[in-house]
Design a protein around this motif. Structure first.
Motif, PDB file in Angstrom:
ATOM      1  N   ARG A 167      12.677  -7.710 -44.130  1.00 57.40           N
ATOM      2  CA  ARG A 167      12.709  -8.488 -42.882  1.00 57.40           C
ATOM      3  C   ARG A 167      13.059  -9.943 -43.179  1.00 57.40           C
ATOM      4  N   GLY A 168      13.952 -10.503 -42.375  1.00 57.54           N
ATOM      5  CA  GLY A 168      14.366 -11.890 -42.523  1.00 57.54           C
ATOM      6  C   GLY A 168      15.610 -12.075 -43.369  1.00 57.54           C
ATOM      7  N   ALA A 169      16.011 -11.028 -44.105  1.00 57.52           N
ATOM      8  CA  ALA A 169      17.228 -11.124 -44.915  1.00 57.52           C
ATOM      9  C   ALA A 169      18.454 -11.121 -43.991  1.00 57.52           C
ATOM     10  N   ARG A 185      18.309  -8.821 -40.616  1.00 55.78           N
ATOM     11  CA  ARG A 185      17.363  -7.707 -40.741  1.00 55.78           C
ATOM     12  C   ARG A 185      16.039  -8.138 -40.104  1.00 55.78           C
ATOM     13  N   THR A 186      15.678  -7.507 -39.003  1.00 58.12           N
ATOM     14  CA  THR A 186      14.468  -7.926 -38.294  1.00 58.12           C
ATOM     15  C   THR A 186      13.217  -7.154 -38.710  1.00 58.12           C
ATOM     16  N   GLN A 187      13.412  -6.006 -39.366  1.00 57.72           N
ATOM     17  CA  GLN A 187      12.296  -5.229 -39.891  1.00 57.72           C
ATOM     18  C   GLN A 187      12.720  -4.623 -41.220  1.00 57.72           C
ATOM     19  N   ASP A 188      11.759  -4.400 -42.096  1.00 58.32           N
ATOM     20  CA  ASP A 188      12.068  -3.833 -43.404  1.00 58.32           C
ATOM     21  C   ASP A 188      12.772  -2.485 -43.248  1.00 58.32           C
ATOM     22  N   GLY A 189      13.930  -2.342 -43.865  1.00 55.31           N
ATOM     23  CA  GLY A 189      14.592  -1.053 -43.959  1.00 55.31           C
ATOM     24  C   GLY A 189      15.237  -0.528 -42.693  1.00 55.31           C
ATOM     25  N   VAL A 190      15.300  -1.341 -41.609  1.00 57.15           N
ATOM     26  CA  VAL A 190      15.950  -0.865 -40.388  1.00 57.15           C
ATOM     27  C   VAL A 190      17.342  -1.482 -40.280  1.00 57.15           C
TER      28      VAL A 190
END
Length: 242
Positions: A167-169, A185-190
């Protein structure tokens, strides 16, 4: 059009040339080219907005009816504090890159029905990340004078490298040699979302606001609440209920 003052809400109607429905694709493109220099791509925009509005439009399967919704959220709690809808006919044909002309009249009608002046508009769509650098978020920002950003689920233009999974990348969204937005990327892995400046905002601030609006899900709460509202309004209209 000068920005709306903090004490003026609902706003006065925009000048007719800013919202007139063009009669052809050529006229629509000419309007975009004429209004594009009015866009403020520097901002920096509000870093701590009190209220943030989400804007979305739902279409009937037939394509001849739409419902536009605006939800205003408390930026701190993300609770909905105001909302409005407008149901009507698309104002322009289905032409990629010219969606703003289909949706603008209904979205402006919904905005006019609010009792709360939002500090920031978050559009389900694009701003600068547009073939002519004048997407819906730019158009709405110029017409209303309000700070605006676009958050797209899919890209309209550009190339990018996938950002890291956390998240944040983010990675830059480029169209040729020009950076037109950010793949965030707003959530990890989504899957990421595609953020671009609409009006009176910097790209850094736009991305920061999107992260603040996505504490749990991929899409901003502004988009999620406006999406539900316009879908519900469309379903009522199709069922013959006001």
């Amino acid at each position: 059009m000068s920005p709306i003052s903090s004490g003026s809400w609902p706003p006065p109607p925009p000048p007719a040339p800013l919202v007139a429905v063009p009669g052809s694709v050529g006229e629509a493109v000419a309007v975009q080219e004429e209004l594009r220099p009015l866009v403020d791509l520097v901002g920096p925009g509000p870093t701590a907005p009190a209220t943030v509005a989400g804007l979305d439009v739902a279409y009937a399967q037939s394509g001849d009816l739409l419902a536009a919704a605006v939800t205003v959220l408390d930026a701190r709690t993300l609770a909905v504090v105001d909302s409005a809808v407008s149901v009507g006919r698309p104002a322009f044909g289905y032409v990629p890159g010219l969606f703003a002309f289909r949706e603008l009249p209904a979205l402006l009608a919904a905005l006019d029905r609010l009792s709360t002046r939002p500090d920031l508009l978050v559009c389900d769509g694009h701003g600068l990340a547009h073939p002519r650098r004048f997407g819906l978020a730019c158009h709405l920002g110029v017409v209303t004078g309000l700070p605006a950003i676009g958050v797209g689920k899919t890209p309209l233009v550009g190339q990018w490298d996938p950002p890291p999974a956390e998240r944040g990348a983010w990675s830059p969204l480029r169209d040729g040699d020009e950076v037109v937005g950010r793949v965030l990327r707003t959530q990890d892995g989504v899957k990421p979302v595609f953020v671009s400046v609409g009006h009176r905002m910097s790209l850094d601030n736009a991305a920061a606001q999107v992260l603040a609006l996505t504490p749990r899900y991929r899409l901003p709460e502004t988009t999620r609440t406006a999406d539900r509202l316009c879908r519900d309004a469309l379903a009522r209209a199709l069922a013959g209920h006001p």
